[in-house]
Scaffold this active site. Structure first.
Site, PDB file in Angstrom:
ATOM      1  N   SER A  26      -2.698 -13.374  21.802  1.00 50.50           N
ATOM      2  CA  SER A  26      -3.436 -13.097  20.564  1.00 50.50           C
ATOM      3  C   SER A  26      -4.693 -13.953  20.432  1.00 50.50           C
ATOM      4  O   SER A  26      -5.443 -13.806  19.459  1.00 50.50           O
ATOM      5  CB  SER A  26      -2.522 -13.297  19.346  1.00 50.50           C
ATOM      6  OG  SER A  26      -1.919 -14.583  19.383  1.00 50.50           O
ATOM      7  N   ASN A 112       6.160 -20.399  14.413  1.00 52.58           N
ATOM      8  CA  ASN A 112       6.467 -19.444  13.333  1.00 52.58           C
ATOM      9  C   ASN A 112       6.017 -19.952  11.965  1.00 52.58           C
ATOM     10  O   ASN A 112       5.425 -19.202  11.182  1.00 52.58           O
ATOM     11  CB  ASN A 112       7.966 -19.129  13.314  1.00 52.58           C
ATOM     12  CG  ASN A 112       8.404 -18.472  14.612  1.00 52.58           C
ATOM     13  OD1 ASN A 112       7.569 -18.126  15.442  1.00 52.58           O
ATOM     14  ND2 ASN A 112       9.706 -18.313  14.792  1.00 52.58           N
ATOM     15  N   THR A 169     -17.442  15.861 -16.487  1.00 54.25           N
ATOM     16  CA  THR A 169     -16.002  15.976 -16.222  1.00 54.25           C
ATOM     17  C   THR A 169     -15.888  17.231 -15.364  1.00 54.25           C
ATOM     18  O   THR A 169     -16.658  18.187 -15.552  1.00 54.25           O
ATOM     19  CB  THR A 169     -15.178  16.144 -17.519  1.00 54.25           C
ATOM     20  OG1 THR A 169     -15.592  17.338 -18.172  1.00 54.25           O
ATOM     21  CG2 THR A 169     -15.361  14.945 -18.459  1.00 54.25           C
ATOM     22  N   HIS A 170     -14.992  17.226 -14.400  1.00 54.65           N
ATOM     23  CA  HIS A 170     -14.871  18.335 -13.426  1.00 54.65           C
ATOM     24  C   HIS A 170     -16.206  18.575 -12.707  1.00 54.65           C
ATOM     25  O   HIS A 170     -16.479  19.687 -12.262  1.00 54.65           O
ATOM     26  CB  HIS A 170     -14.432  19.636 -14.104  1.00 54.65           C
ATOM     27  CG  HIS A 170     -13.260  19.479 -15.013  1.00 54.65           C
ATOM     28  ND1 HIS A 170     -11.962  19.615 -14.572  1.00 54.65           N
ATOM     29  CD2 HIS A 170     -13.180  19.157 -16.335  1.00 54.65           C
ATOM     30  CE1 HIS A 170     -11.124  19.405 -15.596  1.00 54.65           C
ATOM     31  NE2 HIS A 170     -11.849  19.107 -16.674  1.00 54.65           N
ATOM     32  N   SER A 291     -33.339  11.477  10.539  1.00 50.66           N
ATOM     33  CA  SER A 291     -32.657  12.382  11.464  1.00 50.66           C
ATOM     34  C   SER A 291     -33.411  12.404  12.784  1.00 50.66           C
ATOM     35  O   SER A 291     -34.642  12.367  12.803  1.00 50.66           O
ATOM     36  CB  SER A 291     -32.617  13.787  10.862  1.00 50.66           C
ATOM     37  OG  SER A 291     -32.450  14.750  11.878  1.00 50.66           O
ATOM     38  N   LYS A 297     -35.902  14.587   7.017  1.00 46.91           N
ATOM     39  CA  LYS A 297     -34.668  14.075   6.423  1.00 46.91           C
ATOM     40  C   LYS A 297     -34.733  12.594   6.054  1.00 46.91           C
ATOM     41  O   LYS A 297     -35.307  11.786   6.758  1.00 46.91           O
ATOM     42  CB  LYS A 297     -33.483  14.262   7.392  1.00 46.91           C
ATOM     43  CG  LYS A 297     -33.049  15.669   7.612  1.00 46.91           C
ATOM     44  CD  LYS A 297     -32.471  16.341   6.368  1.00 46.91           C
ATOM     45  CE  LYS A 297     -31.085  15.816   6.014  1.00 46.91           C
ATOM     46  NZ  LYS A 297     -30.086  16.128   7.032  1.00 46.91           N
ATOM     47  N   ASN A 299     -31.603  10.195   4.935  1.00 51.57           N
ATOM     48  CA  ASN A 299     -30.151  10.311   4.760  1.00 51.57           C
ATOM     49  C   ASN A 299     -29.543   9.073   4.093  1.00 51.57           C
ATOM     50  O   ASN A 299     -29.952   7.952   4.371  1.00 51.57           O
ATOM     51  CB  ASN A 299     -29.474  10.540   6.113  1.00 51.57           C
ATOM     52  CG  ASN A 299     -29.831  11.893   6.703  1.00 51.57           C
ATOM     53  OD1 ASN A 299     -30.082  12.846   5.966  1.00 51.57           O
ATOM     54  ND2 ASN A 299     -29.889  11.968   8.024  1.00 51.57           N
ATOM     55  N   GLU A 304     -22.710   6.897   2.466  1.00 54.80           N
ATOM     56  CA  GLU A 304     -21.668   7.654   3.182  1.00 54.80           C
ATOM     57  C   GLU A 304     -20.667   6.716   3.857  1.00 54.80           C
ATOM     58  O   GLU A 304     -19.460   6.949   3.849  1.00 54.80           O
ATOM     59  CB  GLU A 304     -22.315   8.576   4.227  1.00 54.80           C
ATOM     60  CG  GLU A 304     -23.063   9.725   3.594  1.00 54.80           C
ATOM     61  CD  GLU A 304     -23.926  10.469   4.612  1.00 54.80           C
ATOM     62  OE1 GLU A 304     -23.673  11.655   4.814  1.00 54.80           O
ATOM     63  OE2 GLU A 304     -24.832   9.861   5.214  1.00 54.80           O
ATOM     64  N   TYR A 331      11.489 -14.242  12.163  1.00 56.41           N
ATOM     65  CA  TYR A 331      10.248 -13.909  12.864  1.00 56.41           C
ATOM     66  C   TYR A 331      10.510 -12.932  13.998  1.00 56.41           C
ATOM     67  O   TYR A 331      11.511 -13.029  14.703  1.00 56.41           O
ATOM     68  CB  TYR A 331       9.591 -15.173  13.441  1.00 56.41           C
ATOM     69  CG  TYR A 331       8.315 -14.873  14.204  1.00 56.41           C
ATOM     70  CD1 TYR A 331       7.095 -14.771  13.533  1.00 56.41           C
ATOM     71  CD2 TYR A 331       8.332 -14.643  15.585  1.00 56.41           C
ATOM     72  CE1 TYR A 331       5.929 -14.462  14.223  1.00 56.41           C
ATOM     73  CE2 TYR A 331       7.167 -14.333  16.279  1.00 56.41           C
ATOM     74  CZ  TYR A 331       5.960 -14.242  15.588  1.00 56.41           C
ATOM     75  OH  TYR A 331       4.825 -13.926  16.268  1.00 56.41           O
ATOM     76  N   GLN A 336       2.806 -10.524  14.689  1.00 55.79           N
ATOM     77  CA  GLN A 336       1.483 -10.848  15.225  1.00 55.79           C
ATOM     78  C   GLN A 336       0.475  -9.731  14.895  1.00 55.79           C
ATOM     79  O   GLN A 336      -0.732  -9.943  14.913  1.00 55.79           O
ATOM     80  CB  GLN A 336       1.584 -11.053  16.742  1.00 55.79           C
ATOM     81  CG  GLN A 336       0.284 -11.424  17.410  1.00 55.79           C
ATOM     82  CD  GLN A 336       0.506 -11.961  18.817  1.00 55.79           C
ATOM     83  OE1 GLN A 336       0.921 -13.092  19.007  1.00 55.79           O
ATOM     84  NE2 GLN A 336       0.248 -11.125  19.813  1.00 55.79           N
ATOM     85  N   LYS A 339      -2.640  -9.758  11.852  1.00 59.27           N
ATOM     86  CA  LYS A 339      -3.965 -10.382  11.760  1.00 59.27           C
ATOM     87  C   LYS A 339      -5.116  -9.403  11.884  1.00 59.27           C
ATOM     88  O   LYS A 339      -6.062  -9.447  11.088  1.00 59.27           O
ATOM     89  CB  LYS A 339      -4.093 -11.473  12.828  1.00 59.27           C
ATOM     90  CG  LYS A 339      -3.306 -12.702  12.478  1.00 59.27           C
ATOM     91  CD  LYS A 339      -3.134 -13.625  13.655  1.00 59.27           C
ATOM     92  CE  LYS A 339      -1.826 -14.356  13.523  1.00 59.27           C
ATOM     93  NZ  LYS A 339      -0.635 -13.481  13.639  1.00 59.27           N
TER      94      LYS A 339
HETATM   95  N1  ARG Z   1       0.663 -15.612  18.040  1.00 62.94           N
HETATM   96  C1  ARG Z   1       1.875 -15.546  17.269  1.00 62.94           C
HETATM   97  C2  ARG Z   1       1.652 -14.706  16.024  1.00 62.94           C
HETATM   98  O1  ARG Z   1       0.576 -14.432  15.713  1.00 62.94           O
HETATM   99  C3  ARG Z   1       2.288 -16.910  16.865  1.00 62.94           C
HETATM  100  C4  ARG Z   1       3.742 -17.073  16.625  1.00 62.94           C
HETATM  101  C5  ARG Z   1       4.485 -16.988  17.891  1.00 62.94           C
HETATM  102  N2  ARG Z   1       5.858 -17.250  17.695  1.00 62.94           N
HETATM  103  C6  ARG Z   1       6.814 -16.978  18.613  1.00 62.94           C
HETATM  104  N3  ARG Z   1       8.019 -17.269  18.306  1.00 62.94           N
HETATM  105  N4  ARG Z   1       6.496 -16.400  19.729  1.00 62.94           N
HETATM  106  O2  ARG Z   1       2.585 -14.288  15.365  1.00 62.94           O
END
Ligand code: ARG
Length: 480
Positions: A26, A112, A169-170, A291, A297, A299, A304, A331, A336, A339
């Site tokens: 990650s 964790n 309205t509408h 455009s 145009k 735009n 949008e 956990y 993960q 994020k």
């Molecule tokens: N990169 C992990 C996450 O975002 C960190 C926690 C990892 N924990 C584990 N027991 N492997 O969740």
């Protein structure tokens, strides 16, 4: 520590497969929370020294090494090692290269509780940043509302508003309303977003550090000390819940999705208003696109995209809810996946807010087109019925009287104004309402009357000032 090794290689024979690393690592996205991870480690080291698990010298060595790693990461000098699977691993590996005390940093801690801590810190400041951006858009809407008003209380009440448009309205013309009233309507919706963002921030503001992998620790840790160090308002009650709870991410994503929905409604309206059919707004060249094929145009891409980004924000929320659904305690690596949707949602909201501020700051609202569209005498129908009510006619009867006059006018008998003037039940005073649609006469709370708009604008200004204080509070933003 061998820099190609993971934190857990001790139990394994061979190296992890490349396909596992590609899926599992990650660091490419969670490096974004390096400051929060390092802040968590600093607090943890301080606590370890306070309870006697490390010495004061070890704490100082750890804190100095953490400062170095933070500077390397901030300045781009940090070089990831092959074994750095996530930000936690990367920081600990580098700290341990700098000081042997690094080997004690993970005492009584798991990734964790570490990751939950870092993400809560990140969320707290990111929501502060988004709420600040929302306040900026509200400020822009307030300026637009001010610009749409003439000077208040200058006699000719009906004309005190510089800009009046049909309220719909509408998507059918309903009443004439001051443009200021319309702008402020979006402003108040955004005030609820600020509330929701702050509520989500409050929910993120709970320290999970000290929960360990899930069950706490046999070591004499002091989680309340780390919570205080990190400025958390509250402390976890249950270590299993502390490491598996991502409600705060869902809360943040809901607040951001709802905000996105409001931005999409602003966007949609601007798209419609920019069409030749409406012609209510002219976007500045800096906030419009052309455009590649049709030279004529101009735009409304910003509007949008503001409309479209809501889809992405809703997707981030529903995606996370699907990840969380049915997860057994405590956990699991599924977590993960919290994020990227969160980072994306914060980026998306901020990008959209900034562009809408620019668009609205520079847009020209077409007073004449709006006034023309609002000048249809038929928009005064409800005002006529209410005028009859004020003369003692029951509303149902009044509705029927006006409907009949409108029908005759539509059938071509005469102009509405003349028919009203000639009608014994209505007469010249009522005809005035047709000539000057009565938006300025609506004096009920939150309505478009001159006095009411002035009061509402003052209430909105006060609300912005209070919210600026609430947002500013303790958590300055470092989510950039
Ligand atoms: N990169 C992990 C996450 O975002 C960190 C926690 C990892 N924990 C584990 N027991 N492997 O969740």
């Amino acid at each position: 520590m061998d820099d190609s090794a993971t934190l857990w290689h001790g139990r394994f024979d061979g190296d992890p497969a490349a396909a596992l690393r590609a899926l599992n690592d990650s660091l490419p996205f969670d490096r974004r929370m390096f400051r929060e991870d390092i802040a968590g480690s600093r607090a943890h080291a301080t606590m370890l020294a306070a309870v006697g698990l490390i010495t004061g010298e070890e704490r100082d060595a750890l804190c100095a090494a953490l400062d170095t790693v933070e500077a390397e990461m901030a300045g781009g000098a940090f070089v990831a090692a092959p074994g750095d699977e996530d930000i936690h691993t990367a920081v600990e590996r580098r700290v341990t290269e700098i000081t042997p005390a690094g080997a004690k940093l993970h005492t009584g801690r798991s990734r964790n509780d570490q990751v939950a801590t870092g993400l809560r810190l990140w969320t707290r400041s990111a929501l502060t940043a988004v709420a600040t951006d929302v306040l900026a858009l509200q400020g822009t809407l307030l300026n637009c509302a001010r610009a749409a008003c003439g000077p208040f209380g200058t006699g000719a009440e009906h004309r005190a508003f510089r800009t009046v448009l049909p309220g719909y309205t509408h998507l059918q013309r309903a009443h004439s309303v001051p443009l200021a009233h319309h702008h402020l309507a979006h402003g108040w919706a955004l005030a609820r977003d600020v509330d929701r963002l702050l509520e989500a921030r409050r929910r993120a503001d709970v320290s999970p550090l000290g929960a360990g992998a899930l069950a706490g620790s046999t070591l004499p840790l002091d989680p309340s000390l780390t919570a205080d160090e990190l400025g958390f308002a509250e402390l976890f009650d249950n270590s299993i819940d502390a490491v598996s709870d991502r409600d705060f991410v869902a809360d943040a994503l809901y607040a951001l999705a709802m905000l996105g929905i409001h931005l999409s409604r602003i966007g949609e309206e601007l798209v419609i208003w920019a069409s030749s059919e409406f012609g209510f707004v002219e976007m500045d060249d800096a906030f419009a696109t052309g455009s590649s094929m049709m030279p004529q145009k101009k735009n409304p891409d910003v509007a949008e995209l503001a409309r479209a980004k809501a889809g992405r924000l809703i997707g981030n929320l529903t995606g996370l809810l699907a990840v969380l659904k049915g997860l057994p305690l405590a956990y699991a690596k599924d977590l993960q996946e919290d994020k990227e949707p969160l980072f994306d949602a914060v980026d998306t909201a901020r990008l959209t807010l900034a562009a809408l501020v620019g668009l609205l700051d520079t847009a020209e609202f077409a007073d004449e087109r709006m006034r023309e569209a609002a000048s249809s005498p038929y928009l005064a129908a409800t005002d006529l019925a209410e005028w009859l009510v004020s003369q003692g006619t029951p509303f149902r009867e009044a509705h029927a009287v006006v409907a009949e006059v409108v029908r005759r006018s539509l059938a071509g008998d005469d102009s509405l104004s003349d028919l009203v003037r000639a009608d014994s039940r209505l007469g010249p005073e009522a005809a005035e309402l047709v000539d000057y649609p009565g938006s300025a006469l609506r004096m009920t709370r939150g309505a478009g009357g001159v006095q009411e708009i002035a009061d509402q604008m003052r209430r909105f200004e006060r609300r912005l000032a209070t919210d600026a204080d609430r947002v500013g509070g303790r958590h300055r933003s470092n989510a950039e």
